[in-house]
Each structure stands twice: as C-alpha cells, then as structure tokens.
Design an enzyme around this catalytic site. Structure first.
Site: not given
Ligand code: LLP
Length: 419
Positions: A273, A343, A312
């Site tokens: 994923e 702000c 971020r």
């Molecule tokens: N699968 C699950 C169950 C997840 O919770 C997430 C991300 C992913 C897959 C995908 O993860 P990735 O491959 O994108 O690392 N907003 C944060 C990141 C939050 C990730 C949440 N879960 C940021 O901007 O770094």
C-alpha cells in the site's frame, strides 16, 4: 527520478514551463507530473512482480480524481480509509476486488458501503470492529474477506507522528489479541479470516524494519494454522521513503530484494500500500513571492502559499527543497525564511534557507509536495484551496479548479434569528 528539471534556466515539469502554468492558472498551485507518478507506480509493481503483488495506492496521499484515474487505468488497486475515499476510487474506475479498507474507526455506513461494493479486504483494527463487520454482513447476507491488522511492534526509525507499528500505537491489534481472535473464528460465520496486514509507519528509508515486521507477521501466519486458520494473503503496508533533502532511501528494487526471499518462501499472496513513494516526488507546490522584509538580521520571503496549502513543514517540521522557477542570472545566494501569510508563527516552508536572491513576483517551487500536500489542505484564514494541474509531456490540464469564495462558504447558513 522525477521530471522537474531546468531547461535554459526555466524550471520545467516534463515538457511544460512551470512559469507558463502559473501565469495562466495563478498561484498557489499544485503541479503534478503524470509520467513521474506512473513511473513510480510501475517501479513498485515490477519490483514485486516475482510474487505477483497487488499494489494498492494509498489514496490518502493524493486523492485527486485525475491521479486516481491514471493509477486505476494503469492497473493499480487502492487502499482507502473512509467512505469518501472508497467513493472516489470507485468513481475513478477502481475494480472493487482491488480495494482494501483500513482505518481504526470505520462507521456502520462505511462498512455497509464497502460490503455492498464487494471490496477485497477490510483491514480490521479491533475486536469490536470485527464484531460490527460481522453484524453488518449478517444483516446484508454477505460473506466478506478480512485481514487482521497486527501491530508488529517494530521501530521504523522515522518521525514519531508517522510511526504506527510500535507498542503504544492506536493502530492495529496486538499479537495476543490476534491469536484470541483466531480462536473465535466460529463466532464470525460471515467473515473469511484470509489475511494479515501490517503497516509500520511512513517515510521509512531502510529495509530492515520492514523485513523484521514481515518476519513477525509470518510467525503469526504459522500460529494461525495451529488454530485452524489459513491465512492466504499478507498485506505489507506502505511506508517507502523518498528523497526530500539528503536522504538516501532504498529503491523499490532494494526493498523488494530484502523482503522477496521471505515472502516467496511463505507462498502467500502479497499486497502493498505505498502512497508517498508513488506520488511524493511527482508534485510541487508553486507559489509567488509577495514581499521581502528583514527583521533583526533575518530575511523573510513572504509567499502566497501557506500552511493551509501544505501543512507538512508546520506539522512535522518537514524539510522540502525550494527551487526557483527561473534560475537565470540570480546566482548571488542569500538566506531566507520562506513564510506564508497565515497568522501563525508555525506558517513556514523553510527557515534560513539558501536561495538565489529573491524579488517580489518571483516564482518558487516547493518540491516533493505530491504526497500529503493538497489532501491535508484547509480553508484556515478563509483561504480558498489551491488549483491542481497535471502535466503529461508537453500538455497540461487543470485537474481541480481553484476554489472560489462562494464555493468556500456555500454550506454555511445564517440561522433565522440572525436574519
Ligand atoms: N497504509 C496505511 C495503513 C497507512 O496508514 C498509510 C499512511 C499508508 C499505507 C501509506 O503510507 P506511505 O506509503 O504514504 O508512507 N501525513 C504524513 C503521512 C501520514 C501517513 C499515514 N498513513 C506526512 O505528510 O508525512
């Protein structure tokens, strides 16, 4: 490798000058490179082809309909975390049997929609959720495949806010409870316990924690057998890191090389994923310098994008490279705090960053903004949300119009007593 580079001093996205799009569409603006995103999807897909893995793009990273559509057409599956994301990916043409649904708090309505849709797996995060899915399936007279999301209790060495697989995390189910659930499968006649799911965090740069988590999950697959439960699929989650600054993350191929031997030996079907890896470097946030000012020896470049557009840096202290859209004759560097108009002191994109000398009206690109960029944006300070544009070779397409003031307030109502 992304497709943002300079040609004759102008920053290009594939074959299109960033400047040109900004002039026509205005700023702030998200700009996506179609071919970068597709390349990254194909990289993961081909690295894991020896086990025929299903790559489910984590829609939360970027759920623009055009991006979902592009990935659906390329054969991607999807990892969704809400009814809204489920509806989006279906609208984008996703095949129901390529959809997995995670989230610690699925509502009855969301469960019902997913069961009726016939999704591949629910990734279940608690015993109570399992009971709820069973009762919905009983009512609908449907049978549903589920994966238990086990908390593998490994430390992925990433930012604490995006670590999810450690002991005190709200995510997943601890090993002992998973085993208890394997002993209770008879209580869930409408559920097929066919999968295990792990996801240990995000922006993970090395393969070791992934491999450790997979090995732990495989032990649990063995344990399941002893309780008469045959797990056929392992979902190894997302989390692959990308380059924001000077990181040297594993490639999709490195990652596959480290984990394929154990996965192959297990004979299980594999689901991944990834979100950030597919879209992260494929998008930039384009913003214009409004003003420059200095205060107590610090130089501020005030730009027209803000934390409401890209959260971020404010939320995680995340580093994003900043590139000028025009690199012509501006080589005398200076140091700037690049900040937005909101702000809040936390409204910044970079601190004390070396950049070519800036002037009001200059365009800047905040790099690596394709993942968790627009999707985390808000209307804070009543700022309409940015436009999104997709570039494919030398053509560009607005894939989300800039929000208007009227759209921003359209669901608000003045109660009769105030009229
Ligand atoms: N699968 C699950 C169950 C997840 O919770 C997430 C991300 C992913 C897959 C995908 O993860 P990735 O491959 O994108 O690392 N907003 C944060 C990141 C939050 C990730 C949440 N879960 C940021 O901007 O770094």
């Amino acid at each position: 490798m992304h497709r943002f580079s300079y040609r004759n001093g102008r920053l290009m996205c594939e074959g299109v000058a960033v400047e040109e799009v900004a002039r026509e569409v205005g700023t702030p603006l998200y700009l996506y490179s179609y071919n970068t995103i597709l390349d990254h999807f194909r990289k993961v897909k081909s690295a894991f082809s020896p086990v025929g893995a299903l790559v489910c793009f984590a829609a939360k990273a970027n759920s623009n309909m055009a991006i979902l559509r592009a990935l659906a057409k390329a054969g991607a599956g999807f990892d969704v975390v809400s009814g809204g994301e489920l509806k989006r990916v279906l609208r984008a043409g996703a095949h129901p049997k390529k959809i997995v649904f995670a989230s610690v708090g699925k509502s009855i309505a969301e469960i019902e929609l997913a069961v009726k849709t016939g999704i591949l797996f629910f990734n279940v995060e608690s015993a109570q959720e399992l009971e709820r899915i069973e009762s919905v399936c009983r009512r609908l007279r449907r049978r549903q495949r589920i994966s238990l999301r086990v908390n593998p209790e490994v430390d992925p060495h990433t930012h604490s806010f995006i670590t999810t697989g450690h002991r005190a995390s709200k995510f997943g189910i601890d090993r002992k409870t998973v085993i208890k659930l394997f002993q209770r499968t008879a209580e869930f006649p409408h559920l097929a316990f066919e999968g295990l799911h792990i996801h240990i965090g995000s922006q993970i740069l090395e393969a070791r924690p992934f491999r450790a988590a997979i090995e732990r999950a495989l032990l649990l697959v063995e344990e399941a057998k002893r309780h008469g439960v045959t797990i056929g699929t392992l979902n190894i989650g997302g989390g692959l890191g990308i380059v924001y600054h000077k990181e040297t993350p594993q490639t999709a191929r490195d990652y596959a090389k480290a984990v394929l031997p154990v996965l192959k030996r297990s004979g299980l079907k594999v689901i991944l994923e990834p979100g950030r890896f597919i879209v992260g470097s494929g998008g930039i946030l384009v913003t214009r310098v409004l003003y420059l000012k200095s205060s107590h020896g610090r130089q501020f470049a005030i730009v027209d994008a803000a934390m409401n557009d890209l959260l971020r840096p404010s939320l995680y202290g995340a580093y994003h490279d900043i590139w000028p859209a025009s690199a012509n004759g501006r080589l005398r560097p200076a140091r700037y705090d690049v900040v937005g108009p909101v702000c809040e002191s936390g409204d910044f994109f970079a601190k004390n960053r070396k950049l070519p000398k800036l002037h009001p009206g200059d365009l800047l690109a905040v790099m690596g903004a394709g993942a968790y960029g627009f999707v985390m944006s808000s209307n804070y300070n009543s700022r309409p949300r940015a436009a999104e544009v997709m570039v494919r070779s030398n053509k560009w397409y607005v894939v989300r119009k800039r929000e208007t003031f009227e759209e921003m307030i359209q669901s608000e109502k003045i109660p009769p007593f105030l009229r």
